[in-house]
Design an enzyme around this catalytic site. Structure first.
Site, PDB file in Angstrom:
ATOM      1  N   GLU A  49      42.261  34.653  51.301  1.00  0.00           N
ATOM      2  CA  GLU A  49      41.813  34.628  52.705  1.00  0.00           C
ATOM      3  C   GLU A  49      42.424  33.383  53.378  1.00  0.00           C
ATOM      4  OE1 GLU A  49      37.745  33.195  53.134  1.00  0.00           O
ATOM      5  OE2 GLU A  49      37.359  34.629  54.741  1.00  0.00           O
ATOM      6  N   ASN A 121      39.429  37.154  61.502  1.00  0.00           N
ATOM      7  CA  ASN A 121      39.782  36.732  60.154  1.00  0.00           C
ATOM      8  C   ASN A 121      40.346  37.989  59.488  1.00  0.00           C
ATOM      9  OD1 ASN A 121      39.913  35.756  57.564  1.00  0.00           O
ATOM     10  ND2 ASN A 121      37.871  34.830  57.583  1.00  0.00           N
ATOM     11  N   LYS A 139      37.803  40.977  58.943  1.00  0.00           N
ATOM     12  CA  LYS A 139      36.559  40.672  58.214  1.00  0.00           C
ATOM     13  C   LYS A 139      35.317  41.052  59.020  1.00  0.00           C
ATOM     14  CE  LYS A 139      34.531  36.688  55.754  1.00  0.00           C
ATOM     15  NZ  LYS A 139      34.828  35.309  55.344  1.00  0.00           N
ATOM     16  N   GLU A 159      32.561  30.204  60.800  1.00  0.00           N
ATOM     17  CA  GLU A 159      33.345  31.430  61.004  1.00  0.00           C
ATOM     18  C   GLU A 159      32.867  32.221  62.222  1.00  0.00           C
ATOM     19  OE1 GLU A 159      34.867  33.826  57.727  1.00  0.00           O
ATOM     20  OE2 GLU A 159      34.001  32.339  56.394  1.00  0.00           O
ATOM     21  N   CYS A 210      36.358  37.676  51.307  1.00  0.00           N
ATOM     22  CA  CYS A 210      35.362  36.693  50.884  1.00  0.00           C
ATOM     23  C   CYS A 210      33.918  37.194  50.918  1.00  0.00           C
ATOM     24  CB  CYS A 210      35.559  35.419  51.696  1.00  0.00           C
ATOM     25  SG  CYS A 210      34.770  34.001  50.915  1.00  0.00           S
ATOM     26  N   ASN A 235      37.714  32.059  50.272  1.00  0.00           N
ATOM     27  CA  ASN A 235      37.597  30.585  50.321  1.00  0.00           C
ATOM     28  C   ASN A 235      36.116  30.344  50.123  1.00  0.00           C
ATOM     29  OD1 ASN A 235      40.114  29.002  51.977  1.00  0.00           O
ATOM     30  ND2 ASN A 235      39.984  31.200  52.288  1.00  0.00           N
TER      31      ASN A 235
HETATM   32  N1  CDV Z   1      34.650  32.263  53.538  1.00  0.00           N
HETATM   33  C1  CDV Z   1      33.493  32.858  53.197  1.00  0.00           C
HETATM   34  O1  CDV Z   1      33.243  34.002  53.549  1.00  0.00           O
HETATM   35  N2  CDV Z   1      32.613  32.096  52.499  1.00  0.00           N
HETATM   36  C2  CDV Z   1      31.346  32.626  52.049  1.00  0.00           C
HETATM   37  C3  CDV Z   1      30.284  31.569  51.889  1.00  0.00           C
HETATM   38  C4  CDV Z   1      30.012  30.837  53.145  1.00  0.00           C
HETATM   39  C5  CDV Z   1      28.991  32.198  51.369  1.00  0.00           C
HETATM   40  C6  CDV Z   1      31.496  33.343  50.734  1.00  0.00           C
HETATM   41  O2  CDV Z   1      31.002  34.460  50.632  1.00  0.00           O
HETATM   42  O3  CDV Z   1      32.055  32.815  49.789  1.00  0.00           O
END
Ligand code: CDV
Length: 360
Positions: A49, A121, A139, A159, A210, A235
């Site tokens: 990501e 994103n 996202k 975000e 993510c 991330n």
């Molecule tokens: N970049 C993300 O989506 N991070 C989230 C954290 C904030 C919970 C994750 O799911 O890893």
């Protein structure tokens, strides 16, 4: 041609990228990983990501000119500008030369027909065979807050401030050129297409970013389209001072939850997944590593061992998806949709009513 659904795939984990790191340096690192992938006969490489920059949503950046530095411009007139953009062109050229498909996350600055600018994103899938972007995912599950908390000893997650939620849903797609002998639409009678062709066409893929991987609904949307391989970049913060536990304890728990989500998503939807980290200490913030490739059994078949730039590869046979797609997770036979309406009708929890006081 004999059919084989075996492909060598990889996650190209990236180590930390600092706020001041120029894109050209990041692209050089990504190209190096692609060259390494070629040596292992890899056909598909997944990057993390926001692969081109630091994880900027940890910073309070509000000046629009400054914000724009972290995004790649795309527009209704030039929706695939990423292919020709000075920042990223070289990556696609190398992928094409090496005949390697790539998938990567980045900040997308979209200018619509009406001139409205929206930030997403985003993750795309690039096919070397077609020299084209075949699919885009924006996202959906954005974590964090829309406003900075501005508290001492607090790791921001902004975000919701930087991006709008994705508007493309979870659209699976087929990728040509990855497996030999794939059944094509013109090979079969239209009448047969609903059942007997399952698992025989070009591979069906989906993308997640993510936090999405923690939501079974997202995986199931892909599972419902027959996905055989889900690509995911992340991330994931390894430590936040406002959360309980030492840095080591928090990092271990974050890795546990990451593995749990990816292994469950793959198993419950009978698909492989490639889950790729941006890792290490970025601008002082710890991101977990543990990039993993997961089989439809839920087992991890490859995992990174460092927090830096690292390629992990595995040979996967998509035919393995059939075992659970036709067995325990044969959706057509076993799902009970008459009982699932709450999932799509409500967002939040409605607790069952309180009990009456039994005291007399
Ligand atoms: N970049 C993300 O989506 N991070 C989230 C954290 C904030 C919970 C994750 O799911 O890893």
């Amino acid at each position: 041609m004999a059919s084989s659904r075996t492909i060598t795939v990889a996650a190209a984990q990236l180590g930390a990228i600092q706020l001041a790191t120029p894109r050209s340096e990041v692209i050089d690192r990504m190209v190096k990983l692609l060259d390494q992938a070629k040596e292992s006969e890899v056909r598909l490489v997944v990057f993390p990501e926001l692969a081109l920059t630091t994880f900027f949503p940890r910073h309070i950046i509000q000046d629009p000119t400054e914000v724009a530095k972290y995004f790649e411009p795309e527009s209704a007139e030039n929706p695939k500008a990423l292919l020709t953009n000075d920042n990223t062109r070289m990556l696609f050229e190398r992928a094409k030369d090496l005949s390697i498909d790539i998938s990567l996350g980045y900040g997308e600055r979209w200018s619509g027909n009406d001139g409205k600018i929206t930030h997403y994103n985003t993750m795309i899938y690039y096919s070397a065979k077609r020299n084209d972007i075949l699919a885009k995912y924006r996202k959906v599950h954005l974590p964090g807050t829309k406003e900075p908390m501005r508290k001492p000893d607090f790791a921001e997650q902004l975000e919701k401030m930087f991006f709008e939620p994705g508007d493309l849903g979870f659209q699976a797609f087929r990728v040509p050129g990855l497996v030999d002998g794939a059944l094509k639409a013109n090979d079969v009678e239209v009448a047969q297409q609903t059942t007997s062709t399952e698992g025989k066409g070009d591979p069906i893929l989906g993308m997640l970013l993510c936090n999405d991987r923690r939501w079974p609904e997202a995986w199931r949307c892909y599972g419902m389209q027959g996905a055989e391989l889900v690509l995911e970049g992340y991330n994931t913060r390894g430590y936040a001072p406002q959360h309980p536990g030492t840095e080591k304890e928090q990092e271990e728990l974050a890795i546990f939850h990451h593995r749990l989500a990816c292994q469950a998503g793959s198993y419950q939807n009978a698909c492989f997944s490639i889950n790729c980290a941006k890792a290490g200490y970025e601008d002082g913030g710890l991101l977990i590593a543990s990039s993993i490739i997961v089989a439809p059994s839920g087992k991890i078949i490859a995992e990174s061992t460092t927090s830096g730039d690292e390629l992990i590869a595995a040979q996967i046979d998509l035919a393995e998806c059939r075992f659970n797609k036709e067995g325990v997770f044969n959706f057509g036979k076993h799902r009970a949709i008459e009982h699932y309406s709450r999932i799509a009708e409500r967002t939040g929890v409605h607790e069952v009513p309180l009990l009456a006081d039994e005291a007399v």
